[in-house]
Design an enzyme around this catalytic site. Structure first.
Site, PDB file in Angstrom:
ATOM      1  N   ARG A  50       0.844  -1.198   0.000  1.00 31.58           N
ATOM      2  CA  ARG A  50       0.000   0.000   0.000  1.00 31.58           C
ATOM      3  C   ARG A  50       0.877   1.243   0.000  1.00 31.58           C
ATOM      4  O   ARG A  50       0.571   2.234  -0.653  1.00 31.58           O
ATOM      5  CB  ARG A  50      -0.950   0.016   1.212  1.00 31.58           C
ATOM      6  CG  ARG A  50      -1.702   1.337   1.337  1.00 31.58           C
ATOM      7  CD  ARG A  50      -2.764   1.339   2.427  1.00 31.58           C
ATOM      8  NE  ARG A  50      -2.369   0.701   3.660  1.00 31.58           N
ATOM      9  CZ  ARG A  50      -1.544   1.239   4.571  1.00 31.58           C
ATOM     10  NH1 ARG A  50      -1.017   2.430   4.371  1.00 31.58           N
ATOM     11  NH2 ARG A  50      -1.268   0.566   5.672  1.00 31.58           N
ATOM     12  N   TYR A  82     -18.361  15.453 -15.696  1.00 33.35           N
ATOM     13  CA  TYR A  82     -18.629  14.011 -15.710  1.00 33.35           C
ATOM     14  C   TYR A  82     -19.564  13.663 -14.553  1.00 33.35           C
ATOM     15  O   TYR A  82     -19.423  14.160 -13.433  1.00 33.35           O
ATOM     16  CB  TYR A  82     -17.306  13.256 -15.600  1.00 33.35           C
ATOM     17  CG  TYR A  82     -17.444  11.801 -15.215  1.00 33.35           C
ATOM     18  CD1 TYR A  82     -18.249  10.932 -15.953  1.00 33.35           C
ATOM     19  CD2 TYR A  82     -16.767  11.291 -14.114  1.00 33.35           C
ATOM     20  CE1 TYR A  82     -18.381   9.613 -15.593  1.00 33.35           C
ATOM     21  CE2 TYR A  82     -16.878   9.967 -13.755  1.00 33.35           C
ATOM     22  CZ  TYR A  82     -17.693   9.128 -14.490  1.00 33.35           C
ATOM     23  OH  TYR A  82     -17.820   7.827 -14.125  1.00 33.35           O
ATOM     24  N   ASP A  88      -8.763  17.891 -15.356  1.00 31.12           N
ATOM     25  CA  ASP A  88      -9.002  16.511 -15.761  1.00 31.12           C
ATOM     26  C   ASP A  88      -8.639  16.402 -17.243  1.00 31.12           C
ATOM     27  O   ASP A  88      -9.324  16.934 -18.107  1.00 31.12           O
ATOM     28  CB  ASP A  88     -10.473  16.147 -15.527  1.00 31.12           C
ATOM     29  CG  ASP A  88     -10.765  14.681 -15.788  1.00 31.12           C
ATOM     30  OD1 ASP A  88     -10.059  14.070 -16.622  1.00 31.12           O
ATOM     31  OD2 ASP A  88     -11.719  14.147 -15.199  1.00 31.12           O
ATOM     32  N   LYS A 146      -8.966   4.958 -19.303  1.00 29.34           N
ATOM     33  CA  LYS A 146      -9.358   5.398 -20.640  1.00 29.34           C
ATOM     34  C   LYS A 146      -8.176   5.333 -21.614  1.00 29.34           C
ATOM     35  O   LYS A 146      -7.644   4.262 -21.856  1.00 29.34           O
ATOM     36  CB  LYS A 146      -9.991   6.789 -20.553  1.00 29.34           C
ATOM     37  CG  LYS A 146     -11.053   6.929 -19.439  1.00 29.34           C
ATOM     38  CD  LYS A 146     -12.180   5.926 -19.518  1.00 29.34           C
ATOM     39  CE  LYS A 146     -13.379   6.257 -18.638  1.00 29.34           C
ATOM     40  NZ  LYS A 146     -13.138   6.266 -17.193  1.00 29.34           N
TER      41      LYS A 146
END
Length: 380
Positions: free
Chosen positions: A49, A102, A175, A200
């Site tokens: 982590r 979005y 973004d 994406k």
């Protein structure tokens, strides 16, 4: 040496493995690491982590291709967004978001962050004066920008908004998912932090979910890294390896996405079943000049409004054969969706509600003539 984009995408953070000589960095699929003595982990790795060599390779590559100093990889784009909000903001602070953001971003602010005490205003980010008017002095901590926006393909002037943000003591967060680092580099235009859904275009093959934050500010990067570890929504090693593999071909894929999208946008503008085409590469797009100034090309995303209203839009979405009816975007295969009922259902009934006749295309890298033929039969 200053390397070009494609060279960085292939080599940054990805030297051959020093032990075996493997050209592709290995997947360190481990949760923990042997220590040489109590409190003395090798190379600083103690628990995945907190740090993992595969994720570190991805993070170094992300920083390089965005022109930043610190890259951080997360479990999803929304996990990256949440980490940014909780790093920069406190209860009582204010954020400006796009008025066609979005749907998942809107949901994060309206249903999660707002309950935590954060307020937000949706502003027309394509109009700097509207953004300036929405700033609350001393309270606005982030001006949050998508450019192009999802799903209406609005364009924001990054440099102009950076000026407003810095004049008023806010950060500019961009973004960059729709454009990708190959087509646009917001940090070089004054942005403080760049956000990606690496699911994406960066991953590019519809087989991995992830997110990223990149900044040129080492201090902000250290704060974000602290929250990445403290909150724990990290990108796993196999996901990181898949994303690195995708980034290697980002430049050549984006060129093909753009080639195909430009042809399809021109075709749609003359079709009687289409009322309006939203694509920044078209000269009639209101953001065309700004996009031409800050983007290499105009991307692979197109939205259009069906001439027959919502019923026609739904019918088009259901009739394509090569364009797969599915959410997401940026993969090698072409996708079609109805934002109002799919990716943007969460904004229904709000000021951000998208037109019911809107169709969104993620144009893939298939043979352009085949995609055009598919749209022709679907529109007919």
């Amino acid at each position: 040496m200053n390397y070009g984009f494609e060279t960085l995408a292939i080599h940054a953070g990805q030297d051959p493995d020093p032990r075996t000589g493997a050209v592709v960095p290995p997947i360190y699929q481990t949760s923990t690491y042997a220590q040489d003595a109590v409190g003395a982990p090798r190379l600083g790795y103690e628990y995945s982590r907190s740090g993992n060599p595969t994720r570190d390779a991805l993070q170094e590559c992300l920083a390089a291709i965005e022109g930043g100093r610190v890259g951080l990889a997360f479990a999803s784009g929304l996990a990256a967004e949440d980490a940014l909000i909780r790093t920069v903001c406190a209860p009582g602070d204010h954020v400006i978001i796009p008025d066609d953001a979005y749907g998942g971003t809107y949901r994060l602010f309206a249903k999660v962050a707002q309950r935590w005490g954060l307020t937000f205003t949706a502003a027309k980010i394509s109009h700097p004066d509207a953004v300036r008017a929405a700033v609350r002095p001393g309270q606005t901590k982030i001006i949050w920008v998508e450019t192009p926006t999802n799903p209406l393909l609005g364009i924001a002037d990054i440099a102009a908004l950076a000026g407003i943000a810095h004049e008023t003591g806010a950060l500019l967060a961009v973004d960059n998912t729709f454009a990708s680092p190959y087509l646009q580099q917001p940090l070089g235009l004054g942005a403080d932090v760049v956000i990606h859904s690496t699911t994406k275009y960066l991953g590019g093959h519809s087989d991995v979910v992830g997110g990223a934050l990149i900044t040129a500010d080492a201090g902000l990067g250290a704060e974000l890294a602290y929250h990445q570890n403290a909150m724990g929504a990290i990108n796993g090693p196999f996901d990181g390896w898949l994303t690195l593999r995708g980034i290697k071909t980002l430049g050549v894929r984006m060129d093909r996405h753009c080639d195909n999208a430009e042809r399809i946008a021109e075709y749609l503008t003359s079709h009687s079943a289409v009322a309006q085409v939203l694509y920044p590469g078209l000269s009639e797009h209101p953001g065309h000049e700004t996009a031409a100034k800050q983007m290499r090309r105009y991307g692979g995303m197109i939205s259009f409004r069906a001439a027959g209203g919502e019923a026609a839009a739904l019918r088009i979405c259901e009739r394509t054969r090569l364009f797969v009816l599915a959410e997401s975007l940026g993969g090698v295969e072409s996708l079609i969706e109805h934002p109002g009922r799919m990716t943007h259902a969460s904004v229904a009934g709000s000021a951000l509600e998208v037109p019911a006749d809107l169709v969104r295309l993620s144009v893939g890298i298939e043979t352009a003539d085949d995609l055009l033929a598919d749209l022709e039969q679907a529109l007919g």
